[in-house]
Design a protein around this motif. Structure first.
Motif, PDB file in Angstrom:
ATOM      1  N   GLY A 172       0.774  -1.219  -0.157  1.00 48.17           N
ATOM      2  CA  GLY A 172      -0.016  -0.040  -0.030  1.00 48.17           C
ATOM      3  C   GLY A 172       0.960   1.199   0.056  1.00 48.17           C
ATOM      4  N   ASP A 173       0.259   2.388   0.418  1.00 48.16           N
ATOM      5  CA  ASP A 173       1.069   3.720   0.231  1.00 48.16           C
ATOM      6  C   ASP A 173       2.254   3.438   1.319  1.00 48.16           C
ATOM      7  N   VAL A 197       5.015   5.239   3.404  1.00 42.88           N
ATOM      8  CA  VAL A 197       4.965   6.729   4.298  1.00 42.88           C
ATOM      9  C   VAL A 197       6.361   6.709   4.603  1.00 42.88           C
ATOM     10  N   TYR A 198       7.235   5.684   4.977  1.00 41.11           N
ATOM     11  CA  TYR A 198       8.493   6.074   5.271  1.00 41.11           C
ATOM     12  C   TYR A 198       9.433   4.997   5.070  1.00 41.11           C
ATOM     13  N   GLU A 254      13.394   3.685   5.649  1.00 43.19           N
ATOM     14  CA  GLU A 254      14.753   3.863   6.790  1.00 43.19           C
ATOM     15  C   GLU A 254      15.778   3.027   5.938  1.00 43.19           C
ATOM     16  N   SER A 291      14.165  -0.590   6.524  1.00 36.80           N
ATOM     17  CA  SER A 291      12.800  -0.912   6.513  1.00 36.80           C
ATOM     18  C   SER A 291      12.225   0.102   5.666  1.00 36.80           C
ATOM     19  N   GLU A 322       7.865   1.354   5.525  1.00 37.90           N
ATOM     20  CA  GLU A 322       6.791   1.406   6.194  1.00 37.90           C
ATOM     21  C   GLU A 322       5.514   1.697   5.359  1.00 37.90           C
ATOM     22  N   SER A 323       4.384   1.015   5.597  1.00 41.75           N
ATOM     23  CA  SER A 323       3.198   1.565   4.971  1.00 41.75           C
ATOM     24  C   SER A 323       2.515   2.259   6.211  1.00 41.75           C
ATOM     25  N   VAL A 324       1.137   2.715   5.938  1.00 41.29           N
ATOM     26  CA  VAL A 324       0.453   3.063   7.227  1.00 41.29           C
ATOM     27  C   VAL A 324       0.231   1.981   8.132  1.00 41.29           C
ATOM     28  N   LYS A 325       0.159   1.014   7.745  1.00 41.76           N
ATOM     29  CA  LYS A 325      -0.497  -0.383   8.582  1.00 41.76           C
ATOM     30  C   LYS A 325       0.654  -1.313   8.937  1.00 41.76           C
ATOM     31  N   SER A 326       2.055  -1.341   8.044  1.00 38.69           N
ATOM     32  CA  SER A 326       2.972  -2.341   8.225  1.00 38.69           C
ATOM     33  C   SER A 326       4.319  -1.775   8.039  1.00 38.69           C
ATOM     34  N   VAL A 327       5.262  -2.583   8.635  1.00 38.43           N
ATOM     35  CA  VAL A 327       6.609  -2.589   8.479  1.00 38.43           C
ATOM     36  C   VAL A 327       7.199  -3.873   7.731  1.00 38.43           C
ATOM     37  N   GLU A 341      13.463  10.289   1.459  1.00 39.30           N
ATOM     38  CA  GLU A 341      13.114  10.691   2.838  1.00 39.30           C
ATOM     39  C   GLU A 341      11.812  11.945   2.753  1.00 39.30           C
TER      40      GLU A 341
END
Lengths: 125, 390
Positions: free
Chosen positions: A36-37, A39-40, A42, A58, A60-65, A84
């Motif tokens: 999904g989208d 968002v971060y 690392e 890593s 990350e999406s809104v719901k998962s890493v 970033e």
């Protein structure tokens, strides 16, 4: 822009583009669809040394890493700093502008444990 | 626990749902989800989508326009008796005795130790008939708990399998709902409801001005079999307003920005409602004459020194990353003071924010803390959970 047909893949849904003794790494369109989208992201620092299969960061999406793993051993020679401020680039262009990092590899790049496109397609079923 | 009857009652309660091949319960929209090819997941034993398109799109549409949520997995329990309201007042933490007919009130249900069994809303139809809406993972537990405290004063029926639930939320929610009902929506104030309304040609719908998004909106309790029909008509009616179908992922980011607690994260049997951030729904001393399970424990808890208490606060990361539930929280000296209970990247504000449960002595607003995000300690600040009101 990494050519989907001519790069290698890992079972962690990363693509690996070999350019002489440098590899460029990103995640696949399949991975992006599952996540999904984004968002971060690392990422490690330039000059960090990584073993093959070592966790380096890593996504990350809104719901998962999801952890990211080094496909081969090497030293980080570049990271995609654009991610970033614009992590959504990974969704928009996973094989191009959404690349994650480059590794400088000593000697020949050992691709024996990586998948080619056909094997990856079979893997994702 | 009245085990003999308890087992039979639970069998009757559990047996009424259709399930998929993995044993997950289906909401009335299940076939629709399968037809649309939406990815389904196990949510407290129910088969539900995390998103239709994207969490951010569904979240933003709720703040800016209007969205629909299928929350049919929520429980509905009806309590009837000469004084059903007084019975419930004796088993919940809030003071519910003085609410009006057609008014709803939010409360915790606690065990004898003050631990939270659930947070839920009580809908007073009249003094003799009241409906509670426990969380989807807790309706059997709450049903049993109520029966355990029932000495014959009331009749308790689990109606979870009879009611679908559609939430229509957003600044345009009323405008869209008004297209499919003659009900005077303006007359329904916040935390009030009307029964037996006709919506999209379907009778017997409960229209409640409640929600879990921080926006204006309604929750429609629909006869189970009519839920899909009403959903379709609302989708049609909302086209011009830009209506979007939304699911669990957006529901979580919306409620987080709205400062609302989630059972299982911010509240649990190990986190009492005072420390879990819903102390406004816990009445003790002068504020509530009636006794209820956990009242003494919670009274004792409130009387403790700050050094022996925990508190729920908001946080915002000031460094890079996203803090997730379970991550440890440290004060700026590196001492562990608690953990993250809710945490996400806020789609509306772009910040990584959420809630932490920490030692009360370390919980001053504006204090700088550190959150252990996997291998890094990321700086953060303690804030109020008032993001939507700033």
């Amino acid at each position: 822009m990494a050519d989907k047909q001519n790069v290698f893949y890992t079972e962690d849904h990363e693509w690996v583009e070999v350019n002489g003794s440098t590899v460029r790494v990103g995640i696949t369109d399949y991975a992006v669809e599952q996540l999904g989208d984004v968002v971060y992201v690392e990422l490690p620092d330039v000059d960090d040394e990584l073993e093959a299969e070592e966790e380096f960061g890593s996504v990350e999406s809104v719901k998962s890493v999801s952890e990211l793993y080094a496909p081969v051993a090497g030293t980080v020679s570049a990271t995609n700093e654009d991610l970033e401020d614009a992590p959504e680039t990974v969704n928009e262009d996973p094989f191009g502008k959404g690349w994650f990092l480059e590794l400088a590899v000593e000697g020949d790049v050992d691709t024996s444990s990586l998948l080619d496109r056909a094997a990856y397609e079979e893997f994702i079923g | 626990m009245n085990t003999r009857n308890g087992v039979n009652i639970l069998m009757a309660v559990i047996g009424e749902f259709k399930t998929d091949e993995n044993g997950l319960r289906k909401t009335p929209l299940y076939d629709y989800y399968v037809e649309k090819g939406v990815n389904l997941t196990d949510f407290n034993g129910w088969s539900l989508p995390i998103q239709f398109t994207s969490i951010k799109e569904e979240h933003d549409a709720t703040r800016e326009a209007v969205t629909l949520f299928d929350t049919s997995h929520m429980g509905e329990i009806r309590v009837k008796g000469d004084d059903a309201l007084a019975f419930l007042n004796g088993v919940v933490s809030n003071n519910v005795l003085n609410i009006d007919d057609n008014q709803a009130i939010y409360t915790a249900v606690t065990n004898d130790e003050g631990g939270t069994l659930d947070d839920l809303i009580i809908f007073k139809e009249n003094q003799q008939e009241v409906v509670l809406t426990p969380n989807s993972g807790n309706f059997e537990k709450i049903y049993s708990w109520l029966q355990d405290h029932n000495n014959g004063e009331v009749e308790i029926d689990d109606e979870t399998s009879q009611w679908g639930l559609i939430a229509i939320q957003g600044p345009k929610a009323q405008e869209v709902l008004a297209k499919v009902t003659e009900t005077d929506l303006d007359s329904i104030k916040g935390y009030h409801f009307l029964q037996d309304q006709t919506v999209a040609g379907v009778d017997g719908v409960v229209v409640s001005r409640t929600g879990y998004t921080g926006e204006d909106g309604f929750e429609l309790y629909t006869p189970w079999g009519e839920t899909q029909n009403i959903w379709n008509k609302l989708l049609e009616a909302g086209k011009d307003a830009g209506i979007v179908e939304a699911a669990l992922g957006a529901r979580d980011t919306l409620r987080t920005e709205g400062g609302m607690a989630l059972y299982g994260n911010d509240l649990s049997e190990e986190i009492n409602p005072v420390e879990g951030g819903i102390g406004f729904a816990v009445k003790t001393g002068d504020k509530k004459e009636a006794d209820y399970p956990g009242k003494q424990s919670l009274t004792d808890y409130k009387a403790r020194e700050d050094a022996d208490k925990r508190v729920s606060r908001g946080f915002e990361l000031t460094g890079k990353g996203i803090a997730r539930p379970g991550f440890k929280v440290l004060n700026k000296d590196g001492e562990e003071i608690g953990e993250v209970t809710t945490g996400t990247q806020s789609p509306t504000f772009g910040t990584a924010l959420g809630y932490i449960l920490i030692d009360k002595e370390e919980a001053a607003f504006g204090d700088e803390i550190l959150i252990q995000v996997r291998k890094r300690q990321v700086p953060a600040v303690i804030v109020k959970k008032d993001w939507l009101r700033r």
